[in-house]
Design an enzyme around this catalytic site. Structure first.
Site, PDB file in Angstrom:
ATOM      1  N   TYR A 434      26.175 -16.957  14.733  1.00  0.00           N
ATOM      2  CA  TYR A 434      24.883 -16.712  15.412  1.00  0.00           C
ATOM      3  C   TYR A 434      24.275 -18.006  15.974  1.00  0.00           C
ATOM      4  CZ  TYR A 434      22.548 -17.232  10.686  1.00  0.00           C
ATOM      5  OH  TYR A 434      22.116 -17.636   9.469  1.00  0.00           O
ATOM      6  N   GLU A 435      23.199 -17.838  16.686  1.00  0.00           N
ATOM      7  CA  GLU A 435      22.564 -18.960  17.414  1.00  0.00           C
ATOM      8  C   GLU A 435      23.513 -19.568  18.442  1.00  0.00           C
ATOM      9  OE1 GLU A 435      19.024 -18.469  16.687  1.00  0.00           O
ATOM     10  OE2 GLU A 435      19.696 -20.097  17.958  1.00  0.00           O
ATOM     11  N   GLY A 436      24.321 -18.747  19.072  1.00  0.00           N
ATOM     12  CA  GLY A 436      25.329 -19.242  20.006  1.00  0.00           C
ATOM     13  C   GLY A 436      26.572 -19.567  19.211  1.00  0.00           C
TER      14      GLY A 436
END
Ligand SMILES: Cc1cc2nc3c(=O)[nH]c(=O)nc-3n(C[C@H](O)[C@H](O)[C@H](O)COP(=O)(O)OP(=O)(O)OC[C@H]3O[C@@H](n4cnc5c(N)ncnc54)[C@H](O)[C@@H]3O)c2cc1C
Length: 581
Positions: A434-436
């Site tokens: 997550y978060e890229g």
């Protein structure tokens, strides 16, 4: 051993002897001294060990549940959250203008490490709240700020970040959620978002979602996305927030780890929201939130690896199996076996080097916000931008690998639930995604960050590293780590030059190896600085020199393989046609 010992001795060493904390604070006019900084970290560590750790295992087993459309977090989470807020832990580094304590960001980042070591699921609640508050502070109108910011900064209310849709993950250009303007200036937001962390809970208070959606006149692609503040409860006209907004939790995602954390499918059915920032400029506004989150997510990897190391090293000293190397004693503690030592040292070398690098990055963030000289502010800001994908991706990859290595030290006992090692592995995995995703972070580094100021930012960073290597300590270990880092830096500089102007395929084929190479050099730089500071005979200094030698001889040589892979280019990666996979 199931406990957790906050790494205060290491924080003391880094602040007092390596990172020049006192002079940094003097330069930016911050009155926080070493004693106060350590007192905050000690108290924060106690909160994590006493309040969050006991909930970690139970939280994993109970998980969050959706009952009659409402999320129920595991037993003890709501009380712990209240204690967190009442103790002032939500406001550590927040801007005093909005009710924060304004403490140095380095304390926040290291506190994030300890939270992640003890309860990653819990940490997402305050982490996302902080990110939401920062995005609102940076981009919202004064009216929105005055209504919504203070309770978010205090932690009384929480925040959530709603970007992802089932058809739009990495590629936010594909977002379909819509926002219709209303006569009163608000917007009716409609659509379904998936994977929304902390989307709902039972802590009390409001939940402020920052939602990406399209206005009716939006141009296609990322240039047509706007950001909306959509709360669970709307103002009731009497000063309270009691009116339920038209949004609901459709389901909780069933997932590999962080079971206590409610990851929600969110339905917005014409929910009332307000525009944050300018129309169609939502992605830029959301990036304020995402950048803050990325450093925090990096600390999740570091925190889990640190906690896993503590358990594994304690276990290795007690577990008796096999003979001593000279064959004279049996059974011996497994810490005597070279292969076990190697596993543990690999984790420790990452954790302590990463802790130092995170600390340095956080001090740069302080300079970027508060240095009196605009040139210094800009320089520090660009270093933070350069290092953010490295901290996010390398720390979470190495954090996961570290959790697996620490689990391996337990043999089969690491695979069963008893020791908590398999939970570390399951929980650490999400931080790579997550978060890229980490692949996307690596491409950000190669494509955007290397190009900053036409290459001058990365060149400036290499110059800084080279300068410190030249001043390495005269100890044997100090010289070794400096020389090994110098070799790796030379490879990194060569590779960086070769990647300038690379095609999309060439950059994509190189990216993850390049980011790891960058991380190895950055960690080697920190180990050189630590070895230089550790010239004494005490336990902390001696251990630092020993681990520096390990990093130099057993980890930095990986730079050669990475550079060779990058130099080979994209040809072999593109050879197989897509339909042959
Ligand atoms: C537990 C959990 C919590 C989450 N919390 C939140 C949250 O709070 N808010 C929120 O909005 N989202 C959240 N997410 C979503 C998360 O950020 C996305 O899952 C992630 O960004 C990847 O998107 P995707 O899953 O659609 O994968 P995809 O975008 O489909 O990617 C699949 C693979 O393709 C690669 N890829 C994709 N595009 C490219 C490209 N252009 N070049 C090269 N490689 C590419 C990726 O690196 C990945 O390996 C969460 C996800 C999970 C699982």
């Amino acid at each position: 051993m199931h406990g957790y010992v906050p790494p205060i001795a290491d924080y003391r060493f880094l602040l007092g002897e390596v990172l020049g904390f006192a002079s940094e604070m003097a330069e930016i006019g911050d009155e926080t001294d070493l004693d106060l900084a350590l007192a905050v970290l000690e108290e924060g560590g106690r909160f994590c060990a006493d309040r969050l750790l006991p909930l970690n295992r139970e939280g994993d087993e109970q998980g969050s549940k959706l009952i009659d459309g409402e999320v129920r977090t595991p037993m003890g989470f709501a009380d712990a959250y209240r204690a967190f807020v009442d103790g002032g832990w939500a406001t550590l580094a927040a801007d005093p203008e909005h009710g924060g304590q304004g403490l140095p960001f380095i304390l926040q980042l290291w506190f994030d490490e300890m939270i992640s070591s003890t309860n990653l699921s819990f940490g997402l609640f305050p982490g996302l709240t902080r990110g939401a508050a920062e995005a609102i502070a940076a981009h919202a109108s004064d009216e929105l700020k005055s209504n919504w910011l203070p309770p978010l900064v205090s932690g009384e209310w929480t925040g959530a970040m709603a970007l992802t849709e089932s058809g739009a993950g990495t590629d936010l250009a594909l977002i379909k959620a819509k926002a219709e303007p209303q006569v009163d200036g608000s917007f009716a937001v409609s659509g379904t978002k998936v994977f929304i962390s902390s989307g709902d809970h039972d802590f009390g208070g409001n939940i402020v979602h920052l939602v990406l959606a399209r206005l009716p006149d939006a141009p296609p692609g990322v240039k047509g996305i706007s950001l909306f503040l959509v709360p669970k409860f709307l103002p009731d006209g009497d000063g309270g927030f009691t009116v339920r907004n038209a949004m609901s939790v459709g389901a909780l995602e069933k997932k590999m780890g962080i079971h206590a954390q409610p990851t929600c499918v969110m339905n917005y059915d014409g929910a009332t929201g307000w525009l944050v920032g300018k129309p169609h400029r939502g992605l830029a506004a959301m990036f304020t939130m995402m950048n803050a989150e990325r450093l925090m997510v990096g600390m999740q990897g570091l925190g889990i690896a640190g906690a896993a190391y503590q358990r594994a090293s304690a276990y290795a000293k007690e577990r008796l199996q096999g003979r001593s190397a000279d064959g004279a004693r049996e059974p011996v503690a497994i810490i005597e076996h070279a292969d076990v030592r190697k596993m543990l040292l690999g984790v420790r070398a990452f954790v302590e080097g990463g802790r130092a690098l995170a600390g340095w990055t956080a001090l740069q963030l302080g300079r970027a916000y508060r240095h009196p000289d605009a040139v210094e502010r800009a320089k520090a800001d660009s270093f933070v931008a350069l290092l953010t994908p490295v901290v996010k991706a390398a720390f979470t990859d190495l954090g996961f690998e570290g959790a697996v290595q620490a689990q391996q030290v337990f043999g089969g006992h690491g695979y069963i639930r008893e020791w908590g090692m398999e939970q570390f592995v399951r929980d650490a995995r999400i931080a790579q995604i997550y978060e890229g995703t980490n692949g996307v972070q690596a491409m950000d580094l190669v494509s955007r960050k290397l190009a900053m100021a036409d290459g001058a930012v990365v060149a400036g960073f290499f110059q800084l590293v080279a300068g410190d290597l030249a001043m390495a300590a005269p100890t044997l270990e100090g010289q070794r780590i400096a020389a090994a880092t110098q070799d790796a830096l030379a490879l990194l500089e060569e590779t960086t030059a070769a990647l300038r102007g690379a095609s999309v395929d060439a950059a994509g084929a190189a990216a993850t190896d390049y980011l790891r190479l960058f991380a190895l050099v950055s960690l080697g730089w920190m180990w050189t600085r630590m070895a230089a500071a550790a010239s004494g005979d005490d336990a902390v200094h001696s251990a630092k020199r020993a681990v520096a030698a390990f990093f130099a001889e057993r980890m930095l040589p990986q730079a050669n393989a990475l550079a060779a892979g990058i130099a080979a280019g994209e040809a072999a990666i593109l050879l197989l046609p897509a339909d042959a996979f």
